[in-house]
Scaffold this active site. Structure first.
Site, PDB file in Angstrom:
ATOM      1  N   GLU A 169       3.342   0.807   1.126  1.00  0.00           N
ATOM      2  CA  GLU A 169       2.938   1.830   0.045  1.00  0.00           C
ATOM      3  C   GLU A 169       4.193   1.954  -1.233  1.00  0.00           C
ATOM      4  OE1 GLU A 169       2.478   5.688   2.150  1.00  0.00           O
ATOM      5  OE2 GLU A 169       0.823   4.707   3.341  1.00  0.00           O
ATOM      6  N   GLU A 281      -5.888   0.624   8.398  1.00  0.00           N
ATOM      7  CA  GLU A 281      -5.834   2.093   8.753  1.00  0.00           C
ATOM      8  C   GLU A 281      -7.352   2.960   8.549  1.00  0.00           C
ATOM      9  OE1 GLU A 281      -2.527   4.195   6.847  1.00  0.00           O
ATOM     10  OE2 GLU A 281      -1.397   2.478   7.250  1.00  0.00           O
TER      11      GLU A 281
HETATM   12  O1  9MR Z   1      -0.464   8.942  11.445  1.00  0.00           O
HETATM   13  C1  9MR Z   1       0.995   9.030  10.981  1.00  0.00           C
HETATM   14  C2  9MR Z   1       1.233  10.332  11.364  1.00  0.00           C
HETATM   15  O2  9MR Z   1       1.027  10.821  12.650  1.00  0.00           O
HETATM   16  C3  9MR Z   1       2.467  10.712  10.592  1.00  0.00           C
HETATM   17  O3  9MR Z   1       2.667  12.273  10.715  1.00  0.00           O
HETATM   18  C4  9MR Z   1       2.500  10.432   9.171  1.00  0.00           C
HETATM   19  C5  9MR Z   1       3.713  10.730   8.407  1.00  0.00           C
HETATM   20  O4  9MR Z   1       3.545  10.235   7.040  1.00  0.00           O
HETATM   21  O5  9MR Z   1       2.103   9.095   8.974  1.00  0.00           O
HETATM   22  C6  9MR Z   1       0.969   8.738   9.494  1.00  0.00           C
HETATM   23  O6  9MR Z   1       0.467   7.525   9.297  1.00  0.00           O
HETATM   24  C7  9MR Z   1       0.432   7.010   7.788  1.00  0.00           C
HETATM   25  C8  9MR Z   1       0.744   5.528   8.159  1.00  0.00           C
HETATM   26  O7  9MR Z   1       1.968   5.337   8.677  1.00  0.00           O
HETATM   27  C9  9MR Z   1       0.909   4.858   6.551  1.00  0.00           C
HETATM   28  N1  9MR Z   1      -0.214   5.208   5.887  1.00  0.00           N
HETATM   29  C10 9MR Z   1      -0.667   6.595   5.843  1.00  0.00           C
HETATM   30  C11 9MR Z   1      -0.991   6.829   7.327  1.00  0.00           C
HETATM   31  C12 9MR Z   1      -1.619   8.427   7.309  1.00  0.00           C
HETATM   32  O8  9MR Z   1      -0.412   9.452   6.857  1.00  0.00           O
END
Ligand code: 9MR
Length: 377
Positions: A169, A281
């Site tokens: 990102e 994802e």
């Molecule tokens: O699923 C993840 C969640 O449990 C966390 O709180 C969050 C923190 O930003 O990150 C989520 O996963 C993310 C992933 O690492 C990167 N792409 C977006 C995902 C959803 O936010």
């Protein structure tokens, strides 16, 4: 972040092995584990496509949940357990416990692992962000710390990770899109840090596939602006010899925007650069009555959600270089969506009670067809 945009569960496989002539119960190893014939992973197997899930929540103790992880998926991603905040909560003191446990689980269930994620602006340890904010960590030191983080983590898991999300990102959601100058890493170390992290990663584990991962980079933004920016960047990096092996499109869709029909051609153009691609994802959200039950407010969404998942899977199946299709969690109760997008949910393939939703039959059918028609990877 503004993101525009099964089934019977087989009985647990009890494995008994003969060791030195005596029967001994053992954790099954990958070669012995047999998923149910109608599982997503088994149905995808003839095409060589790996079907994955993020393990969210990180619960390897609840039987029904664990069984779905093992039975349905052939690649797993820790949702949070390989992130810097988790593995080095105190500077210099690593905690690999949870991630190690998932790697062992994967090995026992014939699964591969997507490592997620080494360089991201989010979920950094407090000691790091606080040190940068108060000036006690200089930019030179920050660069050394990032290098050490990547080398130490990749060395710890060396040989056990199939794909690593090395950078996550980094591009803006604007049109035109660009590497975000305000990103934590870019603002302190410059955009060149993106090439550095891939070089360091390759040196640390030369056999792992190194991915750039982002959302809205396969046309989900409706303009293709972000995809174009990532495409131009990765092309220039490859020309400069930066060891990037793949592009991960996160695949967070929303029924209100419609399906992005340019997704397949975007995957294909990355593939044409001799890169692997992956959906990393996947989820498809829609408006729901409430976060607890996650019933779509519009009945048509019950058709749109499976349709968009199906199209995304089809796009991946049609592109030979698309080597994995990973869901960002598989149960609505555990999805990040209701907490992030007000009024939305229903984004995964099992409902809030972990019962299979109609989408699973659609995906099963798609995989059955693909076993005859899709290119083998
Ligand atoms: O699923 C993840 C969640 O449990 C966390 O709180 C969050 C923190 O930003 O990150 C989520 O996963 C993310 C992933 O690492 C990167 N792409 C977006 C995902 C959803 O936010």
């Amino acid at each position: 972040m503004k993101v525009r945009r099964l089934t019977t569960v087989g009985a647990a496989l009890a494995v008994t092995v003969l060791i030195g002539g005596t029967a001994a119960s053992a954790v099954p190893n990958g070669a012995q584990f047999r998923p149910p014939a109608d599982s997503l992973r088994a149905l995808a197997q003839p095409t060589g496509l790996r079907i994955g899930t993020a393990v969210i929540p990180f619960d390897l103790d609840t039987d029904g949940y664990v069984q779905l992880v093992g039975d349905q998926f052939s690649v797993v991603t820790p949702g949070n357990e390989m992130k810097w905040q988790v593995v080095e909560p105190t500077q210099g003191s690593y905690d690999w416990t949870a991630a190690d446990r998932l790697v062992s689980f994967a090995q026992a269930h014939g699964q591969l692992v997507r490592g997620h994620t080494l360089t991201w602006h989010n979920q950094l340890p407090n000691w790091l962000t606080a040190g940068v904010a108060d000036g006690s960590i200089s930019n030179d030191q920050l660069k050394s710390l990032l290098h050490k983080h990547i080398v130490d983590e990749m060395t710890h898991f060396k040989g056990k990770i199939w794909q690593w999300d090395v950078a996550n990102e980094f591009f803006t959601d604007s049109n035109p899109s660009q590497i975000n100058p305000n990103d934590f890493w870019v603002s302190h170390l410059g955009a060149g840090i993106l090439g550095d992290v891939f070089r360091w990663a390759h040196a640390a584990d030369p056999k792992a596939l190194l991915f750039y991962n982002d959302y809205n980079i396969a046309g989900e933004d409706g303009t293709n602006a972000k995809s174009d920016a990532v495409y131009a960047w990765v092309k220039s990096q490859l020309a400069a010899g930066v060891p990037i092996n793949g592009i991960g499109d996160q695949g967070h869709l929303d029924t209100q925007y419609g399906y992005p029909y340019s997704l397949q051609s975007n995957l294909q153009r990355f593939a044409n650069l001799h890169l692997k691609v992956a959906i990393t994802e996947a989820d498809v959200r829609t408006f729901v009555t409430d976060a607890a039950s996650q019933v779509p407010t519009d009945h048509l969404a019950e058709f749109a959600q499976p349709y968009e998942f199906e199209q995304m899977l089809k796009a991946c199946l049609a592109v030979q270089a698309c080597i994995s299709f990973t869901f960002w969690g598989f149960g609505d109760a555990d999805s990040w969506v209701p907490g992030f997008f007000k009024g939305e949910g229903y984004a995964t393939i099992y409902d809030v009670n972990l019962n299979p939703k109609p989408v699973i039959q659609v995906l099963q059918q798609e995989l059955r067809l693909a076993a005859r028609a899709a290119p083998v990877r």
